[in-house]
Design an enzyme around this catalytic site. Structure first.
Site, PDB file in Angstrom:
ATOM      1  N   SER A  69      24.993  42.740  15.908  1.00 36.85           N
ATOM      2  CA  SER A  69      25.426  42.843  17.302  1.00 36.85           C
ATOM      3  C   SER A  69      25.754  44.271  17.722  1.00 36.85           C
ATOM      4  O   SER A  69      25.842  44.557  18.912  1.00 36.85           O
ATOM      5  CB  SER A  69      26.644  41.948  17.547  1.00 36.85           C
ATOM      6  N   LYS A 115      33.382  45.763  18.147  1.00 40.86           N
ATOM      7  CA  LYS A 115      32.594  46.020  19.349  1.00 40.86           C
ATOM      8  C   LYS A 115      32.965  47.403  19.881  1.00 40.86           C
ATOM      9  O   LYS A 115      33.828  48.091  19.352  1.00 40.86           O
ATOM     10  CB  LYS A 115      32.885  44.973  20.437  1.00 40.86           C
TER      11      LYS A 115
END
Length: 268
Positions: free
Chosen positions: A75, A130
């Site tokens: 991701s 993230k």
């Protein structure tokens, strides 16, 4: 069980045994066997006393300085790959009490562009990684695969097709994106987009959704995060904002990837 909690329990156990040995067992040995026998400890006491400083060092290092993590997915491609083992700075955003994660000494806050590890708001037993794209008070919008902060589009530069590792399917394009002083690479997949329907999370009223586009205003004490692999990341678009007390630290170094030693030292 949380590894930090396991370390804490082991630290307490070895500390108690060390204290009991010093206060109770050692005087008994001296009384019974004489001064020359004072260090003849039972094996379980010997192990506890020997391991106490090691466990204490690891606990302090992991709780207040750096903590290792392994990247479990793609991701964050192309910045981080599945299999990257990273180090996270634990004091960059403030000193926190171990176990309870309560900030006691504020030293700074995440900036837009920082890659952060945090406890997943949906399940705090899981750690996520993230990139911060919005801080308190920012209005974050993602329209036509373009990121806008407070109405201004982020500067992006096309870099061509991405030469992908095996963990990435399709034919993504790589772009350079810039926010503030941070410049990093992202991936976009032409012709695809996630469709977000009926999102439910705290402060969802701060957001507006339309198919794959959205606009959210970040509440006080929270952050909006996204994966660099924009079409292959479950992030704040889907499950909401990251509270400040969920932060673990800032990722700053890839120290190992057994599948690709050239990854060592890389991160942005």
């Amino acid at each position: 069980m949380d590894f930090a909690l396991i370390l804490f329990v082991l630290l307490l156990l070895t500390a108690v045994i060390k204290l009991i040995d010093k206060v109770v067992l050692k005087p008994r040995r001296i009384e019974k066997y004489g001064q020359e026998q004072e260090d003849y400890r039972p094996w379980w006491v010997e192990y506890a006393v020997s391991f106490f400083p090691v466990i204490l060092f690891v606990f302090i290092l992991r709780s207040f300085v750096v903590e290792p993590f392994r990247i479990p997915s793609g991701s964050m491609l192309p910045t981080l790959q599945d299999g990257d083992m990273i180090l996270v700075n634990k004091f960059n955003y403030g000193i926190r009490l171990p176990i309870v994660d309560q900030k006691i000494i504020p030293l700074g806050n995440p900036k837009k562009g920082d890659v952060v590890v945090f406890r997943y708001p949906v399940n705090t037993d899981i750690d996520y990684i993230k990139r911060v794209v919005g801080v308190s008070g920012d209005t974050v919008a993602y329209i036509g695969k373009r990121l806008f902060i407070n109405g201004e589009p982020l500067e992006t530069t096309p870099l061509g097709p991405y030469v992908k590792p095996s963990q990435q399917v399709g034919n993504p394009l790589k772009l350079q994106e810039k926010t503030g002083d941070a410049s990093y690479e992202i991936l976009n997949m032409p012709g695809t987009g996630g469709y977000i329907t009926d999102p439910q999370f705290p402060f969802v009223q701060n957001c507006e959704y339309a198919a794959s586009d959205f606009k959210c205003t970040v509440p006080e004490g929270h952050y909006f995060v996204m994966g660099d692999n924009r079409d292959n990341s479950e992030d704040s678009r889907y499950w909401g904002f990251v509270p400040d007390n969920h932060l673990v630290g800032k990722a700053f170094f890839v120290w190992m990837n057994f599948g690709d030693l050239g990854r060592i030292g890389s991160i942005k």
